[in-house]
Design a protein around this motif. Sequence first.
Motif, PDB file in Angstrom:
ATOM      1  N   GLY A  44     -16.814  29.336  48.811  1.00 11.25           N
ATOM      2  CA  GLY A  44     -18.077  30.078  48.827  1.00 11.25           C
ATOM      3  C   GLY A  44     -18.565  30.353  47.426  1.00 11.25           C
ATOM      4  N   PRO A  45     -18.889  31.615  47.124  1.00 11.52           N
ATOM      5  CA  PRO A  45     -19.473  31.933  45.821  1.00 11.52           C
ATOM      6  C   PRO A  45     -18.570  31.618  44.634  1.00 11.52           C
ATOM      7  CG  PRO A  45     -19.794  33.739  47.352  1.00 11.52           C
ATOM      8  CD  PRO A  45     -18.899  32.760  48.028  1.00 11.52           C
ATOM      9  N   ASN A  46     -17.256  31.771  44.796  1.00 17.17           N
ATOM     10  CA  ASN A  46     -16.354  31.504  43.671  1.00 17.17           C
ATOM     11  C   ASN A  46     -16.390  30.030  43.260  1.00 17.17           C
ATOM     12  OD1 ASN A  46     -15.418  34.181  43.514  1.00 17.17           O
ATOM     13  ND2 ASN A  46     -14.035  33.797  45.208  1.00 17.17           N
ATOM     14  N   SER A  47     -16.295  29.149  44.219  1.00 15.51           N
ATOM     15  CA  SER A  47     -16.348  27.725  43.882  1.00 15.51           C
ATOM     16  C   SER A  47     -17.756  27.307  43.499  1.00 15.51           C
ATOM     17  CB  SER A  47     -15.832  26.881  45.045  1.00 15.51           C
ATOM     18  OG  SER A  47     -16.641  27.065  46.178  1.00 15.51           O
ATOM     19  N   ALA A  48     -18.775  27.999  44.035  1.00 13.36           N
ATOM     20  CA  ALA A  48     -20.160  27.679  43.670  1.00 13.36           C
ATOM     21  C   ALA A  48     -20.437  27.992  42.204  1.00 13.36           C
ATOM     22  CB  ALA A  48     -21.125  28.428  44.571  1.00 13.36           C
ATOM     23  N   ILE A  49     -19.770  28.987  41.668  1.00 11.74           N
ATOM     24  CA  ILE A  49     -19.926  29.299  40.239  1.00 11.74           C
ATOM     25  C   ILE A  49     -19.396  28.140  39.398  1.00 11.74           C
ATOM     26  CG2 ILE A  49     -19.086  30.816  38.389  1.00 11.74           C
ATOM     27  CD1 ILE A  49     -19.252  33.118  40.444  1.00 11.74           C
ATOM     28  N   VAL A  50     -18.266  27.573  39.794  1.00 11.43           N
ATOM     29  CA  VAL A  50     -17.708  26.420  39.071  1.00 11.43           C
ATOM     30  C   VAL A  50     -18.655  25.232  39.170  1.00 11.43           C
ATOM     31  CG1 VAL A  50     -15.763  24.823  38.931  1.00 11.43           C
ATOM     32  CG2 VAL A  50     -15.356  27.224  39.444  1.00 11.43           C
ATOM     33  N   ALA A  51     -19.233  24.995  40.341  1.00 11.49           N
ATOM     34  CA  ALA A  51     -20.175  23.888  40.506  1.00 11.49           C
ATOM     35  C   ALA A  51     -21.436  24.115  39.684  1.00 11.49           C
ATOM     36  CB  ALA A  51     -20.531  23.698  41.974  1.00 11.49           C
ATOM     37  N   SER A  52     -21.865  25.363  39.541  1.00 11.25           N
ATOM     38  CA  SER A  52     -23.033  25.662  38.712  1.00 11.25           C
ATOM     39  C   SER A  52     -22.750  25.398  37.244  1.00 11.25           C
ATOM     40  CB  SER A  52     -23.455  27.120  38.904  1.00 11.25           C
ATOM     41  OG  SER A  52     -23.765  27.351  40.245  1.00 11.25           O
ATOM     42  N   ILE A  53     -21.551  25.700  36.805  1.00  9.91           N
ATOM     43  CA  ILE A  53     -21.147  25.360  35.435  1.00  9.91           C
ATOM     44  C   ILE A  53     -21.144  23.841  35.275  1.00  9.91           C
ATOM     45  CG2 ILE A  53     -19.205  25.417  33.805  1.00  9.91           C
ATOM     46  CD1 ILE A  53     -18.545  28.213  35.008  1.00  9.91           C
ATOM     47  N   GLY A  54     -20.657  23.140  36.298  1.00  7.49           N
ATOM     48  CA  GLY A  54     -20.678  21.682  36.281  1.00  7.49           C
ATOM     49  C   GLY A  54     -22.085  21.123  36.190  1.00  7.49           C
ATOM     50  N   PHE A  55     -23.049  21.794  36.814  1.00 10.14           N
ATOM     51  CA  PHE A  55     -24.455  21.383  36.730  1.00 10.14           C
ATOM     52  C   PHE A  55     -24.916  21.355  35.270  1.00 10.14           C
ATOM     53  CE2 PHE A  55     -28.998  22.458  36.774  1.00 10.14           C
ATOM     54  CZ  PHE A  55     -29.491  21.442  37.579  1.00 10.14           C
ATOM     55  N   LEU A  56     -24.580  22.407  34.529  1.00  8.64           N
ATOM     56  CA  LEU A  56     -24.955  22.457  33.109  1.00  8.64           C
ATOM     57  C   LEU A  56     -24.206  21.406  32.294  1.00  8.64           C
ATOM     58  CD1 LEU A  56     -25.018  26.324  32.676  1.00  8.64           C
ATOM     59  CD2 LEU A  56     -26.965  24.783  32.960  1.00  8.64           C
ATOM     60  N   ILE A  57     -22.945  21.186  32.608  1.00  6.60           N
ATOM     61  CA  ILE A  57     -22.141  20.198  31.894  1.00  6.60           C
ATOM     62  C   ILE A  57     -22.711  18.790  32.084  1.00  6.60           C
ATOM     63  CG2 ILE A  57     -19.839  19.154  31.747  1.00  6.60           C
ATOM     64  CD1 ILE A  57     -19.891  21.931  30.583  1.00  6.60           C
ATOM     65  N   ILE A  58     -23.189  18.484  33.279  1.00  3.31           N
ATOM     66  CA  ILE A  58     -23.771  17.162  33.525  1.00  3.31           C
ATOM     67  C   ILE A  58     -24.985  16.950  32.645  1.00  3.31           C
ATOM     68  CG2 ILE A  58     -24.982  15.727  35.220  1.00  3.31           C
ATOM     69  CD1 ILE A  58     -23.147  16.920  37.330  1.00  3.31           C
ATOM     70  N   TRP A  59     -25.831  17.959  32.530  1.00  2.00           N
ATOM     71  CA  TRP A  59     -27.026  17.811  31.693  1.00  2.00           C
ATOM     72  C   TRP A  59     -26.656  17.637  30.227  1.00  2.00           C
ATOM     73  CZ3 TRP A  59     -31.173  16.107  33.655  1.00  2.00           C
ATOM     74  CH2 TRP A  59     -31.521  16.415  34.964  1.00  2.00           C
ATOM     75  N   ILE A  60     -25.618  18.308  29.781  1.00  2.00           N
ATOM     76  CA  ILE A  60     -25.153  18.107  28.398  1.00  2.00           C
ATOM     77  C   ILE A  60     -24.653  16.686  28.238  1.00  2.00           C
ATOM     78  CG2 ILE A  60     -23.381  18.745  26.715  1.00  2.00           C
ATOM     79  CD1 ILE A  60     -23.611  21.620  27.804  1.00  2.00           C
ATOM     80  N   CYS A  61     -23.870  16.222  29.203  1.00  2.00           N
ATOM     81  CA  CYS A  61     -23.300  14.877  29.136  1.00  2.00           C
ATOM     82  C   CYS A  61     -24.379  13.809  29.220  1.00  2.00           C
ATOM     83  CB  CYS A  61     -22.288  14.694  30.262  1.00  2.00           C
ATOM     84  SG  CYS A  61     -21.518  13.076  30.304  1.00  2.00           S
ATOM     85  N   TYR A  62     -25.341  14.002  30.111  1.00  2.00           N
ATOM     86  CA  TYR A  62     -26.322  12.953  30.366  1.00  2.00           C
ATOM     87  C   TYR A  62     -27.408  12.899  29.310  1.00  2.00           C
ATOM     88  CZ  TYR A  62     -28.886   9.667  33.236  1.00  2.00           C
ATOM     89  OH  TYR A  62     -29.506   8.549  33.707  1.00  2.00           O
ATOM     90  N   PHE A  63     -27.919  14.067  28.889  1.00  2.00           N
ATOM     91  CA  PHE A  63     -29.009  14.068  27.924  1.00  2.00           C
ATOM     92  C   PHE A  63     -28.592  14.541  26.534  1.00  2.00           C
ATOM     93  CE2 PHE A  63     -31.639  14.351  31.819  1.00  2.00           C
ATOM     94  CZ  PHE A  63     -32.344  13.182  31.622  1.00  2.00           C
TER      95      PHE A  63
END
Length: 172
Positions: free
Chosen positions: A133-152
């Motif tokens: 739930g919310p705990n794992s969603a926080i990790v996925a949200s951090i991953g969202f930012l990491i992807i943008w750093i990696c991609y752009f």
Amino acid sequence: MMILGYAALLCGSLLSVALLVITFRKNRKLFYKSNGFLNESFFLGENVVENTSFFCAKNYYRSQLIQQLDYWSYRVISLGFTFLTIGILSGAVWANEAWGSYWNWDPKETWAFITWIVFAIYLHTQTNKNLRGPNSAIVASIGFLIIWICYFGVNILGIGLHSYGSFPSTFN
């Protein structure tokens, strides 16, 4: 493979962000209506029972929505993680043929590895029922930012072996 992996991971992360938004809006009262003398606690009788059943049904559907978002986020991120893993491994094989080594710790390779680690942590949090739930969603949200750093972000900096998308320098 990498683009498919990043696309699936971004979609799954957005589902997790939606889960977080719904979860935290649930616990906050955004609007409070009061007209001075009369408010909701003043009315007694059938209205209270109807309002209570309405709010119980609303909370039930909201919890069902949260569970569905968590389920689909997990499925989409699992698919993206698989594509990312295949992309990193096949990229390493290609790099060995092209450059003579499997891994060079190039910024793009390093950020792809960081992305892989963050989403591996997400998948491991999903295996524990207390962290779903919310705990794992926080990790996925951090991953969202990491992807943008990696991609752009790495492409804009223009350093390393994968600097094919960098902006030209105007400073001489």
